[in-house]
Enzyme design. Structure first.
Site, PDB file in Angstrom:
ATOM      1  N   SER A 330       2.505  63.272  42.016  1.00  0.00           N
ATOM      2  CA  SER A 330       2.924  64.613  42.373  1.00  0.00           C
ATOM      3  C   SER A 330       1.755  65.521  42.758  1.00  0.00           C
ATOM      4  CB  SER A 330       3.741  65.185  41.216  1.00  0.00           C
ATOM      5  OG  SER A 330       4.675  66.115  41.671  1.00  0.00           O
ATOM      6  N   ASP A 341      -8.058  62.819  53.178  1.00  0.00           N
ATOM      7  CA  ASP A 341      -7.818  63.091  54.593  1.00  0.00           C
ATOM      8  C   ASP A 341      -8.899  63.971  55.211  1.00  0.00           C
ATOM      9  OD1 ASP A 341      -5.583  61.562  54.590  1.00  0.00           O
ATOM     10  OD2 ASP A 341      -4.148  63.197  54.887  1.00  0.00           O
ATOM     11  N   LYS A 355       5.164  60.024  44.469  1.00  0.00           N
ATOM     12  CA  LYS A 355       6.204  61.047  44.308  1.00  0.00           C
ATOM     13  C   LYS A 355       5.847  62.215  45.217  1.00  0.00           C
ATOM     14  CE  LYS A 355       8.518  64.221  41.228  1.00  0.00           C
ATOM     15  NZ  LYS A 355       8.240  65.354  42.120  1.00  0.00           N
TER      16      LYS A 355
END
Length: 477
Positions: A330, A341, A355
């Protein structure tokens, strides 16, 4: 869990949608009448009917996926009948709750009804103090039991020997199979000082384990830190209202201890069950600055982008490693995905849980709450997290963090847990794979050592890569 805390209101429906909803609700009233001694439908002002209608309206207007009101009511009626068959003495409130739970369970594994006390418990957890066992659980679709996602260090559950990956088969004298998540959680809960007996099934162990856990006031420590061979080590156990501030304070404290001569930073997100969405964004912001960190996409709103609010990186010019495993969930995945990224960090360990959805708490009449999945979130690259998780740059197994002295060794550390593929979107496009390195390339001295119980290989690998400058050489090529 990724929470968007707040109290939301349902959106207005078009006339045709309202007609279909009204017809479905009338079918529910007629079905409920068969459960009552009087055989009369509840009035539209009956508190139990109002509760059901309120939940249905929220689901139809705000849940991530469009839903058919007739199908939802069919599921709710099936829940009603099952409850009455299982418990002939069930009152109208219990029947209503069973109808709602059955309806919500058909949507996703995370939506659920919260009673007033449960709403208060969630608020307490976000503040950092609450009565309980100190573990996070989720339904296990394969077994029908509860799977322990994490059991925080120094909590009653961890001290009793509960660990991530365990399956809870029985709570006191009540079998878990067949219970909704809400019913199971309500069975575990109780006053501080009381005890709960759990029957556990552990992967790799054929003999069930029986443990007794005493509830206490759990004062959570969302951030732990120490120096590791000249490298700053910060472990985030979960994201509550204090997490971002404590991360800043931990890093400043270690800079002071070393006169700002830190070799690098390791951010440990293993076994982190998530928490407040905005705190995940703030922690990522501490190392990224004013760039896009995450975006969310819901059914009733456009794409929303969340960016850092500062231009500064608190660990500027320092190599940053992030430790993840299948217990990284999460909000922790928001942080790991953004740092990877944006090429700010290398990730060590195993693929995170996967999740990628946001739950919003809606306030209902009478103080009850509704936890409803309202959006999915996506990494800066545009890749989804739901079911795919975050893939590390350097795979290190086992990825589990060894527990402190006095607790059971996490023998199941090499067992990864992820969502049931049947619950995943078959049309979702997989995120682009990250650039990867082997342990032999970044930490050969660790790779050569035999795997030993209690030895934290991911941490040792990350520290070795930082200390030998292999980390920096790899990321600058």
């Amino acid at each position: 869990m990724l929470l968007a805390m707040g109290f939301e209101a349902a959106c207005a429906m078009l006339p045709t949608e309202r007609d279909r909803t009204d017809a479905a609700l009338e079918r529910y009233r007629v079905a409920f009448a068969t459960m009552r001694p009087s055989a009369l439908p509840p009035t539209t002002s009956d508190p139990n009917y109002v509760l059901f209608a309120d939940v249905l309206q929220h689901v139809l207007s705000s849940h991530l996926k469009p839903a058919d009101p007739e199908r939802l009511v069919d599921t709710a009626v099936a829940g009603l009948r099952k409850k009455q068959q299982d418990d002939r003495t069930a009152g109208e409130r219990a029947l209503t709750e069973s109808a709602i739970e059955a309806m919500l369970a058909s949507l996703d594994p995370y939506s659920g009804l919260l009673d007033t006390e449960h709403v208060r418990d969630i608020r307490d957890q976000m503040h950092g103090e609450f009565p309980g066992l100190g573990m996070v659980v989720t339904p296990d679709d394969r077994s029908g039991l509860l799977r322990v996602v994490s059991a925080d260090v120094n909590t009653p559950a961890a001290r009793a020997g509960v660990r991530a990956g365990d399956l809870i088969a029985r709570i006191d004298d009540r079998e878990v199979n067949g219970l909704s998540l809400h019913e199971a959680v309500m069975t575990v809960r109780g006053p501080s000082g009381g005890s709960v007996t759990l029957l556990l099934r552990r992967p790799g162990n054929d003999v069930p384990l029986l443990v007794s856990v005493t509830r206490t006031i759990v004062r959570s420590e969302p951030v732990l830190h120490r120096l590791e061979d000249g490298v700053a080590y910060i472990r985030i156990t979960h994201f509550n209202e204090q997490t971002s501030r404590l991360v800043h304070e931990a890093f400043d404290a270690m800079k002071g201890q070393t006169d700002s001569e830190l070799a690098g930073l390791v951010l440990d997100l293993r076994d982190n069950p998530g928490g407040l969405f905005e705190q995940g964004v703030r922690v990522a912001d501490a190392f990224l600055g004013a760039v896009d960190i995450v975006s969310t996409r819901g059914r009733v709103s456009d794409v929303q982008h969340y960016s850092g609010g500062t231009d500064d990186d608190v660990a500027r010019d320092l190599p940053l490693a992030v430790l993840i495993d299948s217990g990284t969930t999460s909000a922790a995945e928001v942080v790991a995905g953004a740092l990877q990224d944006r090429h700010r960090a290398l990730l060590f360990g195993e693929r995170s849980y996967g999740k990628g959805s946001v739950q919003t708490i809606f306030q209902l009449a009478g103080g009850d709450g509704l936890l409803l999945t309202t959006a999915r979130y996506f990494r800066p690259s545009g890749g989804p997290v739901e079911c795919f998780g975050i893939v590390p740059n350097v795979t290190v197994s086992p990825a589990g963090r060894p527990p402190p002295s006095g607790t059971w060794i996490r023998a199941a550390a090499s067992v990864e847990t992820h969502p049931d593929p049947a619950t995943c979107d078959p049309d979702a496009v997989a995120p682009p794979p990250p650039r990867t390195w082997t342990m032999a390339e970044l930490c050969p001295e660790v790779a050569r050592r035999p795997v030993q119980s209690g030895v934290d290989r991911p941490l040792h690998c990350a520290v070795a890569a930082i200390r030998t400058n292999r980390f920096e050489r790899a990321t600058t090529k």
